[in-house]
Design a protein around this motif. Structure first.
Motif, mmCIF file in Angstrom:
data_model
loop_
_atom_site.group_PDB
_atom_site.id
_atom_site.type_symbol
_atom_site.label_atom_id
_atom_site.label_comp_id
_atom_site.label_asym_id
_atom_site.label_seq_id
_atom_site.Cartn_x
_atom_site.Cartn_y
_atom_site.Cartn_z
ATOM 1 N N GLY A 174 -35.224 34.332 16.248
ATOM 2 C CA GLY A 174 -35.789 34.555 14.931
ATOM 3 C C GLY A 174 -37.245 34.976 15.084
ATOM 4 O O GLY A 174 -37.749 35.097 16.213
ATOM 5 N N ASN A 175 -37.924 35.182 13.968
ATOM 6 C CA ASN A 175 -39.308 35.628 14.024
ATOM 7 C C ASN A 175 -40.330 34.501 14.033
ATOM 8 O O ASN A 175 -41.532 34.749 13.978
ATOM 9 N N GLY A 176 -39.854 33.274 14.118
ATOM 10 C CA GLY A 176 -40.764 32.158 14.341
ATOM 11 C C GLY A 176 -41.290 31.514 13.079
ATOM 12 O O GLY A 176 -41.333 32.124 12.002
ATOM 13 N N PHE A 232 -39.585 28.750 17.556
ATOM 14 C CA PHE A 232 -38.588 29.814 17.472
ATOM 15 C C PHE A 232 -37.190 29.233 17.539
ATOM 16 O O PHE A 232 -36.870 28.428 18.414
ATOM 17 N N CYS A 233 -36.371 29.696 16.622
ATOM 18 C CA CYS A 233 -34.944 29.419 16.678
ATOM 19 C C CYS A 233 -34.291 30.592 17.404
ATOM 20 O O CYS A 233 -34.775 31.737 17.326
ATOM 21 N N ALA A 234 -33.227 30.324 18.131
ATOM 22 C CA ALA A 234 -32.500 31.382 18.818
ATOM 23 C C ALA A 234 -31.018 31.038 18.838
ATOM 24 O O ALA A 234 -30.635 29.886 18.608
ATOM 25 N N GLN A 294 -35.392 32.255 10.028
ATOM 26 C CA GLN A 294 -35.957 30.928 9.933
ATOM 27 C C GLN A 294 -36.908 30.868 8.761
ATOM 28 O O GLN A 294 -37.596 31.847 8.455
ATOM 29 N N THR A 295 -36.962 29.695 8.150
ATOM 30 C CA THR A 295 -37.890 29.479 7.038
ATOM 31 C C THR A 295 -38.506 28.097 7.170
ATOM 32 O O THR A 295 -37.834 27.148 7.621
ATOM 33 N N PRO A 296 -39.784 27.950 6.802
ATOM 34 C CA PRO A 296 -40.661 29.038 6.348
ATOM 35 C C PRO A 296 -41.253 29.811 7.512
ATOM 36 O O PRO A 296 -41.105 29.408 8.657
ATOM 37 N N GLU A 301 -30.884 29.884 10.424
ATOM 38 C CA GLU A 301 -29.510 30.323 10.186
ATOM 39 C C GLU A 301 -29.268 31.588 10.991
ATOM 40 O O GLU A 301 -30.144 32.442 11.093
ATOM 41 N N GLN A 302 -28.071 31.707 11.566
ATOM 42 C CA GLN A 302 -27.719 32.946 12.269
ATOM 43 C C GLN A 302 -26.387 33.469 11.740
ATOM 44 O O GLN A 302 -25.473 32.694 11.460
#
Lengths: 113, 114
Positions: free
Chosen positions: B106-108, B90-92, B6-8, B24-25
């Motif tokens: 993701g790392n958030g 957080f994206c997952a 994930q960004t940013p 994006e995964q």
């Protein structure tokens, strides 16, 4: 709707001792129960999971137990080490046709060296 | 090889602004999610998409608009940011629902609204 309660919110143990974190869920349709570990500045990472057709699962120092009748599941960490210090989350998921994982409120585990 | 990125990572902005977070995964999963983690560490689901189709919208204000251009991407656009939007997002992703596979996070993105 589904609700997952988690206890305790904080837990301090001496290195080498065991740690137990407990969760209860409300939706009897829940059939999948993962546990996640979240380290500082990172996203939660899966450490172990259990499905409703199994009562216990073990992976080295980590084990999870499930009591479907009581709607309880627990995480057991044996021989704790400082690197086990993190926030742990339980979650409940209802399969087939839904995509919802409901998380517990988290347990901050501190392992004292 | 980051599985869910994930960004940013950090986003500081003023009230009233509009901002986007991208995810994006590369795991080949067909389901993606946005979760919000508040200052007490509570993780609350916001949205879930399966094969680009919205599946879950958990009473999130319509200032939040997710968009999934394809199975590998799920972006989050937030209009008219408010102080209460400050949180870690957080994206997952997962392969299908809980019946199939666990969530990969993701790392958030730490959003701070001033």
């Amino acid at each position: 709707g589904e609700n997952v309660e988690q206890h305790p919110s904080t837990l301090s143990v001496q290195e080498g001792d065991s740690a137990v974190i407990k969760c209860t869920y409300s939706d009897s349709a829940s059939n999948y129960f993962p546990w996640y570990k979240q380290e500082l500045g990172k996203g939660p990472q899966l450490i172990i999971d259990i499905r409703s057709n199994v009562g216990e699962k073990k992976d080295q120092r980590i084990a999870v137990t499930l009591n479907k009748t009581a709607k309880h599941f627990s995480l057991h960490i044996t021989e704790t080490q400082p690197e086990d210090s993190a926030v742990y989350f339980c979650a409940g998921g209802v399969g087939t046709g839904t995509y919802k994982y409901i998380f517990g409120t988290g347990t901050r585990l501190k392992v004292l060296a | 090889d980051t599985a869910v990125s994930q960004t940013p990572k950090y986003l500081v902005t003023q009230m009233g602004n509009d901002k986007s977070i991208k995810c994006e995964q590369n795991l080949g999963h067909d389901t993606m999610y946005w979760y919000k983690q508040d200052s007490k560490k509570f993780l609350k689901i916001m949205f879930s998409y399966n094969n680009k189709e919205l599946i879950i919208n958990e009473t999130v204000p319509n200032r939040f608009s997710p968009k999934s251009p394809d199975k590998a991407h799920l972006n989050l656009h937030i209009n008219s940011l408010e102080l209460g939007d400050s949180a870690v997002y957080f994206c997952a992703s997962s392969h299908g629902g809980p019946n199939n596979s666990p969530l990969h996070f993701g790392n958030g993105t730490r959003l701070t609204v001033t």
